[in-house]
Design an enzyme around this catalytic site. Structure first.
Site, mmCIF file in Angstrom:
data_model
loop_
_atom_site.group_PDB
_atom_site.id
_atom_site.type_symbol
_atom_site.label_atom_id
_atom_site.label_comp_id
_atom_site.label_asym_id
_atom_site.label_seq_id
_atom_site.Cartn_x
_atom_site.Cartn_y
_atom_site.Cartn_z
ATOM 1 N N GLU A 116 1.055 -1.141 0.153
ATOM 2 C CA GLU A 116 0.218 -0.149 -0.046
ATOM 3 C C GLU A 116 0.966 1.331 -0.156
ATOM 4 O O GLU A 116 1.985 1.129 0.581
ATOM 5 C CB GLU A 116 -0.893 0.190 1.204
ATOM 6 C CG GLU A 116 -1.745 -1.049 1.407
ATOM 7 C CD GLU A 116 -2.736 -1.065 2.665
ATOM 8 O OE1 GLU A 116 -2.713 -0.053 3.323
ATOM 9 O OE2 GLU A 116 -3.338 -2.023 2.943
ATOM 10 N N LYS A 118 2.222 4.529 1.600
ATOM 11 C CA LYS A 118 2.470 5.126 2.871
ATOM 12 C C LYS A 118 2.047 6.817 2.978
ATOM 13 O O LYS A 118 2.742 7.397 2.309
ATOM 14 C CB LYS A 118 3.706 4.658 3.408
ATOM 15 C CG LYS A 118 3.700 5.075 4.943
ATOM 16 C CD LYS A 118 4.999 4.627 5.401
ATOM 17 C CE LYS A 118 5.223 4.774 7.022
ATOM 18 N NZ LYS A 118 5.045 6.164 7.409
ATOM 19 N N ASP A 120 1.367 10.350 3.929
ATOM 20 C CA ASP A 120 2.023 11.072 5.164
ATOM 21 C C ASP A 120 1.067 12.024 5.565
ATOM 22 O O ASP A 120 1.079 13.240 5.499
ATOM 23 C CB ASP A 120 3.113 11.968 4.446
ATOM 24 C CG ASP A 120 4.066 12.398 5.318
ATOM 25 O OD1 ASP A 120 4.125 12.173 6.536
ATOM 26 O OD2 ASP A 120 5.241 13.264 5.093
ATOM 27 N N TYR A 227 -6.940 2.079 6.276
ATOM 28 C CA TYR A 227 -6.035 1.107 5.881
ATOM 29 C C TYR A 227 -6.045 -0.278 6.621
ATOM 30 O O TYR A 227 -5.771 -1.357 6.480
ATOM 31 C CB TYR A 227 -4.809 1.206 5.700
ATOM 32 C CG TYR A 227 -4.098 2.300 7.054
ATOM 33 C CD1 TYR A 227 -3.850 1.699 8.147
ATOM 34 C CD2 TYR A 227 -3.835 3.637 6.902
ATOM 35 C CE1 TYR A 227 -3.190 2.433 9.369
ATOM 36 C CE2 TYR A 227 -3.150 4.348 7.793
ATOM 37 C CZ TYR A 227 -2.962 3.637 9.199
ATOM 38 O OH TYR A 227 -2.520 4.666 10.266
ATOM 39 N N LYS A 315 10.722 3.326 2.752
ATOM 40 C CA LYS A 315 10.766 4.765 2.655
ATOM 41 C C LYS A 315 11.674 5.087 1.371
ATOM 42 O O LYS A 315 12.761 4.805 1.195
ATOM 43 C CB LYS A 315 11.539 5.312 3.851
ATOM 44 C CG LYS A 315 10.511 5.356 4.925
ATOM 45 C CD LYS A 315 9.825 6.378 5.336
ATOM 46 C CE LYS A 315 9.396 6.577 6.591
ATOM 47 N NZ LYS A 315 9.144 7.954 7.260
ATOM 48 N N CYS A 408 26.774 42.826 10.291
ATOM 49 C CA CYS A 408 25.499 42.083 10.414
ATOM 50 C C CYS A 408 24.500 42.867 9.237
ATOM 51 O O CYS A 408 24.325 44.289 9.160
ATOM 52 C CB CYS A 408 24.783 42.581 11.666
ATOM 53 S SG CYS A 408 23.152 42.001 11.770
ATOM 54 N N CYS A 411 21.709 45.233 11.325
ATOM 55 C CA CYS A 411 22.157 46.398 12.332
ATOM 56 C C CYS A 411 23.417 47.034 11.901
ATOM 57 O O CYS A 411 23.805 48.131 12.310
ATOM 58 C CB CYS A 411 21.864 46.251 13.629
ATOM 59 S SG CYS A 411 23.247 44.943 14.134
ATOM 60 N N CYS A 426 25.849 38.039 15.263
ATOM 61 C CA CYS A 426 25.747 39.506 15.629
ATOM 62 C C CYS A 426 25.531 39.524 17.016
ATOM 63 O O CYS A 426 24.593 38.914 17.668
ATOM 64 C CB CYS A 426 24.628 40.024 14.842
ATOM 65 S SG CYS A 426 24.064 41.655 15.525
ATOM 66 N N CYS A 431 19.745 44.438 18.076
ATOM 67 C CA CYS A 431 19.762 44.077 16.676
ATOM 68 C C CYS A 431 18.332 43.929 16.453
ATOM 69 O O CYS A 431 17.560 42.840 16.961
ATOM 70 C CB CYS A 431 20.796 43.042 16.176
ATOM 71 S SG CYS A 431 20.444 42.642 14.620
HETATM 72 S S1 IVH Z 1 -0.688 0.015 8.136
HETATM 73 C C1 IVH Z 1 0.798 -1.734 12.546
HETATM 74 N N1 IVH Z 1 -0.777 1.409 6.166
HETATM 75 O O1 IVH Z 1 2.345 4.751 8.869
HETATM 76 C C2 IVH Z 1 0.825 -0.753 11.746
HETATM 77 N N2 IVH Z 1 0.018 2.459 7.836
HETATM 78 O O2 IVH Z 1 5.048 4.005 10.678
HETATM 79 C C3 IVH Z 1 -0.241 -0.615 10.406
HETATM 80 N N3 IVH Z 1 0.616 4.856 7.483
HETATM 81 O O3 IVH Z 1 1.099 4.908 12.274
HETATM 82 C C4 IVH Z 1 -0.195 0.624 9.711
HETATM 83 N N4 IVH Z 1 -0.141 4.758 5.474
HETATM 84 O O4 IVH Z 1 0.206 6.333 10.461
HETATM 85 C C5 IVH Z 1 -0.464 1.414 7.292
HETATM 86 N N5 IVH Z 1 -1.241 2.262 4.079
HETATM 87 C C6 IVH Z 1 -1.028 2.305 5.387
HETATM 88 C C7 IVH Z 1 -0.156 3.429 5.922
HETATM 89 C C8 IVH Z 1 0.177 3.615 7.155
HETATM 90 C C9 IVH Z 1 0.451 5.656 6.427
HETATM 91 C C10 IVH Z 1 1.067 5.312 8.727
HETATM 92 C C11 IVH Z 1 0.509 4.968 9.968
HETATM 93 C C12 IVH Z 1 1.201 4.409 11.012
HETATM 94 C C13 IVH Z 1 2.662 4.574 10.279
HETATM 95 C C14 IVH Z 1 3.523 3.461 10.697
#
Ligand code: IVH
Length: 668
Positions: A116, A118, A120, A227, A315, A408, A411, A426, A431
């Site tokens: 999936e 991830k 942010d 999720y 990541k 600076c 000032c 500075c 200032c």
């Molecule tokens: S599954 C047991 N799926 O990532 C944890 N997490 O570092 C199961 N997150 O706290 C999490 N997208 O806030 C899952 N598709 C996704 C996600 C996801 C973002 C975040 C979530 C979690 C953090 C884990």
């Protein structure tokens, strides 16, 4: 006709929920806006005729619920864990190897993964009972979160009611995010108001969720992807994939890009596929989540205290783009440090347009040999401020090397570079650039939280000489503020109100806001908790401050030199005279007894859990660490204590048994 009206209300609600789902989850509206509005208005009309039939899950009730003064703490039914991170394919392969090892009876080619995106954003949990949304919380520390139900209800893609089949009770979990376009729109507005922009969509979403006024959350147009499930009272399926299909059929927004992989190699292909593609989405994604599909295998593997063993995050490295350095400008920070900043040809990178990058200091510029006019590669490394990675072509024809100024930029006083430090400074205490930065910090969200006091307002107050220190802010009058440029009358009143409100921000925020070097948020709250008033902190001997855990000599030294300056003392006295709280309110903790003491707990305790013992020690000001070292003051040895006990004895550390521990903490 009452009965008929009731039926109509119920049917309107159902219809509107379905249309909301088409519009906000499926992104394919099923009726025109006009038709939708007329349904909505009809429902509103009937509900105002029969207020007794308004239910919390009515679509008319998304905005307007109440949040209590402080968010209630809610314990999650199962901990909300985080994920172990991997940064390259080899680490993902190592994860797969651990899975195979942990499932010795399972053939490798029958192991399926779900990959999936991830997202942010911020993790939240939503509880439904008998088909109704009854509670929504933040992740918090993973064990307990905050009740933000009223705010979450404003997110249109969250269903307020679902079918009560197959689950009577279910807690779903997902990520709330702010769409990139919405983030850009919001920041543009903030800038015109002279407010500091949010650093990234995640921070903007977090700010929108933790407000006491749900109409603010509503105005921020957040989205959510569900999720997983934290709790369900009916085990209806065997795989995560099936579970998500059930959730989708209950109208939860499930991300369309989730991918079922029938073997491990496919997950690697998905990683490569999204490396670029992730930048074309309307929301920020910082990686992928790779997890086992089979729920039974998940159970077999279980969790560590922090992570599930059956899932891992991948990541992506920070996105890099090319641009040109238009100018190098030196900025003066609140402690007088001078930081060179590159002004860039604006480029879009990792979800936002950037036009500035930090160059850190003189040595860094020399090392990378960065000059005005260069084409450079920049990246946003995780947070906020992008950095210059390298020159695109070091052999290109270039302008002269950059030279640090000798005075600076604000000032015009001579600047210095102290021995052993990277930054030029500075040292002019008056200032104006430093003062502006100090005021910005004082007013910032985590300090005194003075809304509406953006950089434009601060600049005018400082440049006119009206504000020379923190306490001057509290002498500002409405008409003075209203005459500032770029501040509407309403915002002027809001600013005055916000300044007034900040008087009761409390000691921890004030200590952080004063901007004493090295005193960050955490140190400020420890100091506030321990010393309870500025006066007490000022008069406490250096050694006693230094010995507080997590404070230490650097902070103690810095506090001492802060209090040594008469102007600072005068400013604090003035703040106090204006009504700014300089003391902790409410009951003091029975602090003191264990301040500065470090404990290690080992073996099994019989009358108290380790966690409880830890909490009690901490509530008395002590600290619990996991390994024995020269800094440990006490080792608490329960039954079957092993190597830690031996090490403590070798280091001649005082060993306590459970009874002795109880004596110390028992009265709490
Ligand atoms: S599954 C047991 N799926 O990532 C944890 N997490 O570092 C199961 N997150 O706290 C999490 N997208 O806030 C899952 N598709 C996704 C996600 C996801 C973002 C975040 C979530 C979690 C953090 C884990």
């Amino acid at each position: 006709m009452k009965e008929a009206d009731k039926k109509e209300i119920e049917s309107l609600r159902k219809t509107i929920h379905v249309h909301d789902h088409h519009y906000y989850v499926k992104n394919s509206p099923s009726i025109s806006d006009r038709e939708y509005d007329s349904l909505y208005h009809r429902l509103k009309e009937l509900e105002s005729k029969y207020p007794q039939w308004v239910t919390p899950d009515s679509p008319t009730q998304r905005v307007g619920g109440k949040v209590e003064q402080r968010f209630r703490q809610i314990t999650h039914p199962t901990p909300m864990l985080s994920l172990d991170n991997t940064y390259n394919v080899d680490e993902v392969r190592a994860f797969h190897k651990r899975i195979i090892k942990g499932l010795p009876d399972v053939a490798e080619d029958s192991i399926e993964y779900i990959v999936e995106l991830k997202f942010d954003g911020l993790a939240v949990a939503l509880t439904y009972e008998d088909g109704r949304l009854v509670c929504g919380t933040t992740r918090g520390d993973g064990k307990q979160g905050e009740d933000i139900t009223a705010n979450l209800k404003t997110i249109r893609s969250i269903p307020l009611e679902i079918s009560s089949e197959p689950f009577k009770k279910i807690e779903v979990r997902g990520e709330v995010y702010m769409p990139i376009k919405e983030f850009q729109r919001l920041n543009a507005i903030r800038e015109t108001k002279g407010e500091s922009p949010f650093a990234n969509p995640r921070n903007a979403a977090a700010g929108a969720l933790r407000v006491l006024d749900p109409s603010i959350t509503d105005s921020r147009k957040l989205g959510i992807f569900i999720y997983t499930v934290g709790f369900m009272d009916n085990n209806v399926c065997k795989t995560h994939f099936e579970l998500q299909q059930i959730l989708a059929s209950l109208r939860f927004p499930i991300n369309e890009h989730n991918r079922l992989c029938s073997n491990f190699e496919e997950t690697i292909a998905v990683i490569e596929e999204w490396r670029q593609k992730k930048n074309n989405l309307d929301y920020e994604v910082d990686g992928l989540v790779i997890q086992l599909n089979s729920l039974a295998y998940r159970k077999k593997l279980g969790n560590t205290s922090k992570f599930p063993r059956w899932a891992v995050a991948y990541k992506y490295e920070a996105e890099q783009v090319e641009t040109e350095i238009l100018e190098i400008v030196c900025q003066v920070g609140r402690t007088g440090s001078i930081t060179p900043v590159a002004y860039l040809e604006p480029v879009f990178v990792s979800g936002s347009t950037v036009s500035r990058a930090t160059l850190h200091n003189e040595d860094e510029i020399k090392r990378k040999d960065i000059r005005v006019g260069d084409r450079v590669v920049i990246e946003k490394a995780g947070e906020i401020i992008p950095k210059v990675v390298r020159l695109v072509d070091p052999k290109a024809k270039r302008k002269a090397p950059f030279k640090m100024p000798t005075v600076c930029p604000e000032c015009q006083m001579k600047i210095f570079r102290p021995e052993g430090e990277a930054a030029w400074r500075c040292i002019n205490a008056t200032c104006p650039a430093q003062l502006k930065e100090r005021l910005k910090h004082f007013a910032s969200r985590n300090a005194m939280d003075i809304d509406n006091m953006g950089p434009a307002v601060i600049a005018q107050l400082v440049e006119s000489g009206r504000v020379k220190n923190f306490s001057d802010l509290y002498t500002l009058k409405q008409d003075e503020v209203a005459s500032l440029e770029r501040l509407a009358e309403k915002s002027a009143q809001n600013l005055i109100d916000a300044i007034e409100k900040s008087k009761s921000a409390g000691l921890a925020r004030l200590l952080f806001g004063l901007g004493v070097r090295h005193v960050g948020q955490r140190a400020a709250s420890i100091l506030a908790e321990t010393f309870r008033s500025i006066e007490n902190l000022r008069t406490t001997p250096y050694e006693d401050i230094e010995s507080v855990i997590e404070i230490g000599p650097v902070i103690a030294e810095s506090l001492k030199s802060f209090f040594d300056q008469k102007t600072n003392l005068q400013d604090i006295e003035n703040l106090s005279n204006m009504g700014v709280l300089v003391e902790e309110q409410g009951e003091a903790r029975k602090e003191g007894v264990l301040i500065g003491k470090q404990f290690v707990l080992t073996g099994t305790l019989s009358n108290i859990s380790r966690n409880e013992a830890k909490q009690k020690i901490e509530s008395l000001g002590g600290r619990v660490t996991s390994s024995v070292s020269g800094k440990t003051d006490f080792l608490v040895a329960g039954k079957d204590a092993g190597s830690k006990l031996a090490k403590a004895k070798a280091l001649k550390i005082t060993v306590l048994d459970e009874k002795e521990l109880q004596k110390i903490i028992g009265s709490v």
